[in-house]
Design a protein around this motif. Structure first.
Motif, PDB file in Angstrom:
ATOM      1  N   LEU A 142      81.995 -74.701  22.372  1.00 43.04           N
ATOM      2  CA  LEU A 142      81.049 -73.815  23.033  1.00 43.04           C
ATOM      3  C   LEU A 142      79.739 -74.588  23.194  1.00 43.04           C
ATOM      4  CD1 LEU A 142      80.973 -70.890  24.043  1.00 43.04           C
ATOM      5  CD2 LEU A 142      80.032 -70.253  21.809  1.00 43.04           C
ATOM      6  N   GLY A 143      79.339 -74.849  24.439  1.00 44.46           N
ATOM      7  CA  GLY A 143      78.209 -75.737  24.699  1.00 44.46           C
ATOM      8  C   GLY A 143      77.027 -75.059  25.355  1.00 44.46           C
ATOM      9  N   ALA A 144      75.833 -75.489  24.959  1.00 42.08           N
ATOM     10  CA  ALA A 144      74.580 -75.136  25.632  1.00 42.08           C
ATOM     11  C   ALA A 144      74.052 -76.427  26.237  1.00 42.08           C
ATOM     12  CB  ALA A 144      73.571 -74.554  24.644  1.00 42.08           C
ATOM     13  N   PHE A 145      73.668 -76.378  27.513  1.00 39.15           N
ATOM     14  CA  PHE A 145      73.345 -77.591  28.275  1.00 39.15           C
ATOM     15  C   PHE A 145      71.910 -77.558  28.766  1.00 39.15           C
ATOM     16  CE2 PHE A 145      77.745 -76.439  28.674  1.00 39.15           C
ATOM     17  CZ  PHE A 145      78.399 -77.600  28.306  1.00 39.15           C
ATOM     18  N   LEU A 146      71.236 -78.682  28.593  1.00 37.96           N
ATOM     19  CA  LEU A 146      69.874 -78.845  29.084  1.00 37.96           C
ATOM     20  C   LEU A 146      69.846 -80.132  29.902  1.00 37.96           C
ATOM     21  CD1 LEU A 146      66.954 -77.799  29.026  1.00 37.96           C
ATOM     22  CD2 LEU A 146      66.597 -79.244  27.026  1.00 37.96           C
ATOM     23  N   HIS A 147      69.373 -80.025  31.143  1.00 39.80           N
ATOM     24  CA  HIS A 147      69.382 -81.172  32.053  1.00 39.80           C
ATOM     25  C   HIS A 147      67.955 -81.610  32.360  1.00 39.80           C
ATOM     26  CE1 HIS A 147      73.605 -80.281  32.722  1.00 39.80           C
ATOM     27  NE2 HIS A 147      73.249 -79.017  32.882  1.00 39.80           N
ATOM     28  N   GLY A 148      67.705 -82.906  32.176  1.00 42.65           N
ATOM     29  CA  GLY A 148      66.458 -83.508  32.608  1.00 42.65           C
ATOM     30  C   GLY A 148      66.685 -84.223  33.924  1.00 42.65           C
ATOM     31  N   GLU A 149      65.735 -85.022  34.298  1.00 45.57           N
ATOM     32  CA  GLU A 149      65.863 -85.773  35.547  1.00 45.57           C
ATOM     33  C   GLU A 149      66.927 -86.861  35.446  1.00 45.57           C
ATOM     34  OE1 GLU A 149      62.981 -88.527  38.289  1.00 45.57           O
ATOM     35  OE2 GLU A 149      62.120 -86.704  37.401  1.00 45.57           O
ATOM     36  N   ASN A 150      67.067 -87.480  34.240  1.00 48.50           N
ATOM     37  CA  ASN A 150      67.966 -88.615  34.082  1.00 48.50           C
ATOM     38  C   ASN A 150      68.991 -88.465  32.969  1.00 48.50           C
ATOM     39  OD1 ASN A 150      66.684 -90.370  36.097  1.00 48.50           O
ATOM     40  ND2 ASN A 150      64.936 -90.275  34.716  1.00 48.50           N
ATOM     41  N   MET A 151      69.029 -87.306  32.317  1.00 45.89           N
ATOM     42  CA  MET A 151      69.963 -87.139  31.206  1.00 45.89           C
ATOM     43  C   MET A 151      70.338 -85.681  31.020  1.00 45.89           C
ATOM     44  SD  MET A 151      67.507 -87.676  27.882  1.00 45.89           S
ATOM     45  CE  MET A 151      66.795 -89.164  28.526  1.00 45.89           C
ATOM     46  N   THR A 152      71.429 -85.478  30.310  1.00 49.63           N
ATOM     47  CA  THR A 152      71.884 -84.159  29.900  1.00 49.63           C
ATOM     48  C   THR A 152      71.995 -84.160  28.382  1.00 49.63           C
ATOM     49  OG1 THR A 152      73.138 -83.775  31.935  1.00 49.63           O
ATOM     50  CG2 THR A 152      73.815 -82.516  29.997  1.00 49.63           C
ATOM     51  N   VAL A 153      71.496 -83.093  27.757  1.00 51.26           N
ATOM     52  CA  VAL A 153      71.628 -82.905  26.314  1.00 51.26           C
ATOM     53  C   VAL A 153      72.477 -81.655  26.103  1.00 51.26           C
ATOM     54  CG1 VAL A 153      70.428 -82.532  24.128  1.00 51.26           C
ATOM     55  CG2 VAL A 153      69.368 -83.947  25.899  1.00 51.26           C
ATOM     56  N   THR A 154      73.478 -81.784  25.259  1.00 49.14           N
ATOM     57  CA  THR A 154      74.394 -80.677  24.990  1.00 49.14           C
ATOM     58  C   THR A 154      74.436 -80.390  23.500  1.00 49.14           C
ATOM     59  OG1 THR A 154      75.770 -81.415  26.829  1.00 49.14           O
ATOM     60  CG2 THR A 154      76.754 -79.873  25.297  1.00 49.14           C
ATOM     61  N   ASN A 155      74.346 -79.112  23.157  1.00 53.93           N
ATOM     62  CA  ASN A 155      74.520 -78.662  21.780  1.00 53.93           C
ATOM     63  C   ASN A 155      75.866 -77.947  21.723  1.00 53.93           C
ATOM     64  OD1 ASN A 155      73.776 -75.965  19.852  1.00 53.93           O
ATOM     65  ND2 ASN A 155      73.447 -77.983  19.000  1.00 53.93           N
ATOM     66  N   TRP A 156      76.785 -78.481  20.933  1.00 54.26           N
ATOM     67  CA  TRP A 156      78.132 -77.924  20.826  1.00 54.26           C
ATOM     68  C   TRP A 156      78.303 -77.187  19.505  1.00 54.26           C
ATOM     69  CZ3 TRP A 156      80.969 -78.291  25.105  1.00 54.26           C
ATOM     70  CH2 TRP A 156      80.830 -79.393  25.941  1.00 54.26           C
ATOM     71  N   GLU A 157      78.890 -76.009  19.564  1.00 55.83           N
ATOM     72  CA  GLU A 157      79.422 -75.326  18.389  1.00 55.83           C
ATOM     73  C   GLU A 157      80.929 -75.509  18.489  1.00 55.83           C
ATOM     74  OE1 GLU A 157      78.082 -71.292  18.679  1.00 55.83           O
ATOM     75  OE2 GLU A 157      75.999 -71.840  18.313  1.00 55.83           O
ATOM     76  N   VAL A 158      81.523 -76.179  17.499  1.00 53.22           N
ATOM     77  CA  VAL A 158      82.930 -76.578  17.594  1.00 53.22           C
ATOM     78  C   VAL A 158      83.730 -75.922  16.469  1.00 53.22           C
ATOM     79  CG1 VAL A 158      84.514 -78.536  17.747  1.00 53.22           C
ATOM     80  CG2 VAL A 158      82.134 -78.814  18.488  1.00 53.22           C
ATOM     81  N   GLU A 159      84.850 -75.313  16.831  1.00 52.81           N
ATOM     82  CA  GLU A 159      85.739 -74.700  15.852  1.00 52.81           C
ATOM     83  C   GLU A 159      86.511 -75.779  15.097  1.00 52.81           C
ATOM     84  OE1 GLU A 159      88.396 -72.146  17.984  1.00 52.81           O
ATOM     85  OE2 GLU A 159      86.768 -70.878  18.736  1.00 52.81           O
ATOM     86  N   ALA A 160      86.770 -75.534  13.824  1.00 55.71           N
ATOM     87  CA  ALA A 160      87.595 -76.451  13.032  1.00 55.71           C
ATOM     88  C   ALA A 160      88.939 -76.645  13.719  1.00 55.71           C
ATOM     89  CB  ALA A 160      87.780 -75.908  11.624  1.00 55.71           C
TER      90      ALA A 160
END
Length: 106
Positions: free
Chosen positions: A19-37
């Motif tokens: 389950l990802g939350a995505f933040l996009h800048g001009e030159n990069m993407t940052v993703t915060n993942w919540e991952v199930e075992a």
């Protein structure tokens, strides 16, 4: 100064168990993942440079044929076009940084 919080962003399940939350800048993407075992992703590669940070939990990463177990605080640098796959040993929180922007995550 633009300031954001992953908690305030919409999340989507891009892969089963990720389950990802995505933040996009001009030159990069940052993703915060919540991952199930036990959730895994298949071997793949992409043209983006990727930095993966294990915030919480234990994650097994296979990078170019070599497997390593990563725990909280470990950081992996994945060069562009390098095969990699992974599996959450426990429930995990991961942060991935991609450059350039991941258009497929917009």
């Amino acid at each position: 100064m633009p300031v954001h919080s992953f908690d305030a962003l919409d999340r989507s399940e891009e892969m089963p168990g990720y389950l990802g939350a995505f933040l996009h800048g001009e030159n990069m993407t940052v993703t915060n993942w919540e991952v199930e075992a036990g959730a895994s992703f298949p071997e793949h590669s992409h043209p983006h440079e990727q930095i993966s940070i294990v915030v919480e939990g234990t994650f097994e990463l296979t990078l170019d044929g070599e497997t390593e177990v990563l725990e909280s605080g470990r950081i992996a640098v994945i060069p562009p076009d390098t095969s990699h796959s992974g599996e959450a040993v426990t429930a995990c929180e991961l942060i991935d940084v991609f450059s350039p922007v991941r258009q497929d995550y917009q």
